[in-house]
Design a protein around this motif. Structure first.
Motif, PDB file in Angstrom:
ATOM      1  N   ILE A   1      13.544  59.809  24.533  1.00  0.00           N
ATOM      2  CA  ILE A   1      13.272  58.710  25.468  1.00  0.00           C
ATOM      3  C   ILE A   1      14.377  58.612  26.500  1.00  0.00           C
ATOM      4  O   ILE A   1      14.117  58.539  27.715  1.00  0.00           O
ATOM      5  N   TYR A   2      15.620  58.627  26.056  1.00  0.00           N
ATOM      6  CA  TYR A   2      16.743  58.515  26.989  1.00  0.00           C
ATOM      7  C   TYR A   2      16.846  59.723  27.907  1.00  0.00           C
ATOM      8  O   TYR A   2      17.171  59.583  29.086  1.00  0.00           O
ATOM      9  N   LEU A   3      16.579  60.911  27.395  1.00  0.00           N
ATOM     10  CA  LEU A   3      16.620  62.105  28.240  1.00  0.00           C
ATOM     11  C   LEU A   3      15.573  62.026  29.343  1.00  0.00           C
ATOM     12  O   LEU A   3      15.856  62.348  30.497  1.00  0.00           O
ATOM     13  N   GLY A   4      14.361  61.587  29.004  1.00  0.00           N
ATOM     14  CA  GLY A   4      13.320  61.430  30.022  1.00  0.00           C
ATOM     15  C   GLY A   4      13.708  60.416  31.084  1.00  0.00           C
ATOM     16  O   GLY A   4      13.508  60.635  32.271  1.00  0.00           O
TER      17      GLY A   4
ATOM     18  N   PHE B   1      15.535  59.046  36.566  1.00  0.00           N
ATOM     19  CA  PHE B   1      16.375  58.262  37.469  1.00  0.00           C
ATOM     20  C   PHE B   1      17.277  59.136  38.329  1.00  0.00           C
ATOM     21  O   PHE B   1      17.521  58.819  39.494  1.00  0.00           O
ATOM     22  N   VAL B   2      17.775  60.238  37.800  1.00  0.00           N
ATOM     23  CA  VAL B   2      18.637  61.122  38.604  1.00  0.00           C
ATOM     24  C   VAL B   2      17.843  61.748  39.741  1.00  0.00           C
ATOM     25  O   VAL B   2      18.291  61.765  40.890  1.00  0.00           O
ATOM     26  N   ILE B   3      16.654  62.244  39.453  1.00  0.00           N
ATOM     27  CA  ILE B   3      15.856  62.872  40.512  1.00  0.00           C
ATOM     28  C   ILE B   3      15.318  61.819  41.462  1.00  0.00           C
ATOM     29  O   ILE B   3      15.270  62.049  42.671  1.00  0.00           O
ATOM     30  N   ALA B   4      14.948  60.654  40.966  1.00  0.00           N
ATOM     31  CA  ALA B   4      14.483  59.575  41.849  1.00  0.00           C
ATOM     32  C   ALA B   4      15.602  59.107  42.769  1.00  0.00           C
ATOM     33  O   ALA B   4      15.359  58.759  43.930  1.00  0.00           O
ATOM     34  N   LEU B   5      16.823  59.096  42.291  1.00  0.00           N
ATOM     35  CA  LEU B   5      17.963  58.701  43.107  1.00  0.00           C
ATOM     36  C   LEU B   5      18.191  59.688  44.248  1.00  0.00           C
ATOM     37  O   LEU B   5      18.543  59.283  45.362  1.00  0.00           O
TER      38      LEU B   5
ATOM     39  N   MET C   1       9.086  61.427  25.634  1.00  0.00           N
ATOM     40  CA  MET C   1       9.920  61.751  26.781  1.00  0.00           C
ATOM     41  C   MET C   1       9.317  61.267  28.092  1.00  0.00           C
ATOM     42  O   MET C   1      10.047  60.913  29.014  1.00  0.00           O
ATOM     43  N   SER C   2       8.007  61.205  28.196  1.00  0.00           N
ATOM     44  CA  SER C   2       7.407  60.931  29.496  1.00  0.00           C
ATOM     45  C   SER C   2       6.768  59.550  29.641  1.00  0.00           C
ATOM     46  O   SER C   2       6.418  59.168  30.758  1.00  0.00           O
ATOM     47  N   LEU C   3       6.636  58.783  28.572  1.00  0.00           N
ATOM     48  CA  LEU C   3       5.922  57.515  28.677  1.00  0.00           C
ATOM     49  C   LEU C   3       6.662  56.475  29.519  1.00  0.00           C
ATOM     50  O   LEU C   3       6.088  55.888  30.434  1.00  0.00           O
ATOM     51  N   MET C   4       7.930  56.222  29.226  1.00  0.00           N
ATOM     52  CA  MET C   4       8.683  55.217  29.992  1.00  0.00           C
ATOM     53  C   MET C   4       8.828  55.592  31.463  1.00  0.00           C
ATOM     54  O   MET C   4       8.596  54.755  32.334  1.00  0.00           O
ATOM     55  N   PRO C   5       9.199  56.847  31.798  1.00  0.00           N
ATOM     56  CA  PRO C   5       9.229  57.200  33.219  1.00  0.00           C
ATOM     57  C   PRO C   5       7.866  57.073  33.889  1.00  0.00           C
ATOM     58  O   PRO C   5       7.777  56.650  35.044  1.00  0.00           O
TER      59      PRO C   5
ATOM     60  N   SER D   1       8.820  58.574  43.674  1.00  0.00           N
ATOM     61  CA  SER D   1       8.938  60.015  43.878  1.00  0.00           C
ATOM     62  C   SER D   1       8.022  60.801  42.939  1.00  0.00           C
ATOM     63  O   SER D   1       8.082  60.642  41.721  1.00  0.00           O
ATOM     64  N   HIS D   2       7.203  61.633  43.541  1.00  0.00           N
ATOM     65  CA  HIS D   2       6.347  62.514  42.742  1.00  0.00           C
ATOM     66  C   HIS D   2       7.193  63.593  42.060  1.00  0.00           C
ATOM     67  O   HIS D   2       6.867  64.039  40.966  1.00  0.00           O
ATOM     68  N   TYR D   3       8.266  64.003  42.728  1.00  0.00           N
ATOM     69  CA  TYR D   3       9.136  65.028  42.157  1.00  0.00           C
ATOM     70  C   TYR D   3       9.762  64.559  40.842  1.00  0.00           C
ATOM     71  O   TYR D   3       9.910  65.341  39.911  1.00  0.00           O
ATOM     72  N   ALA D   4      10.133  63.297  40.789  1.00  0.00           N
ATOM     73  CA  ALA D   4      10.804  62.777  39.591  1.00  0.00           C
ATOM     74  C   ALA D   4       9.866  62.790  38.387  1.00  0.00           C
ATOM     75  O   ALA D   4      10.251  63.225  37.295  1.00  0.00           O
TER      76      ALA D   4
END
Length: 105
Positions: free
Chosen positions: A26-29, A34-38, A87-91, A46-49
């Motif tokens: 969860i934390y890794l996702g 957040f890093v890519i969205a930033l 990994m992907s639910l919260m993002p 951001s679609h990339y994130a």
């Protein structure tokens, strides 16, 4: 040899941080999102994130499936699906909330 040292390092980090593997996923996702969205101009929209998180989750599980098949002789599909969801639910929820403007501002 390098993969074994990486695996040992990850396990020791999880023990040091007192995290379960599910919490680590969860934390890794969230960190990747957040890093890519930033870095991207649209930030949380951001679609990339979101694609990076989904791609990383799939890549990690395919690597884990390879390990399962070589070590156990079968692939634990339900475990892999659960890890991808963790990994992907919260993002995904954050991205959908920002994309459909749940938060007004």
């Amino acid at each position: 040899m390098a993969m074994q040292s990486l695996s040992t390092g990850l396990i020791s980090f999880q023990q040091w941080a007192h995290l379960s593997t599910d919490a680590g996923h969860i934390y890794l996702g969230l960190v990747i999102f957040f890093v890519i969205a930033l870095c991207h101009q649209r930030q949380l929209k951001s679609h990339y994130a979101i694609w990076a998180v989904l791609g990383l989750a799939l890549a990690l599980e395919l690597f884990g499936a390879r390990h399962d098949i070589l070590e156990r002789g079968y692939w634990r599909v339900t475990e892999s699906v659960r890890n991808i969801l963790h990994m992907s639910l919260m993002p995904l929820l954050i991205w959908l909330s920002a994309y459909y403007r749940v938060w007004r501002g």
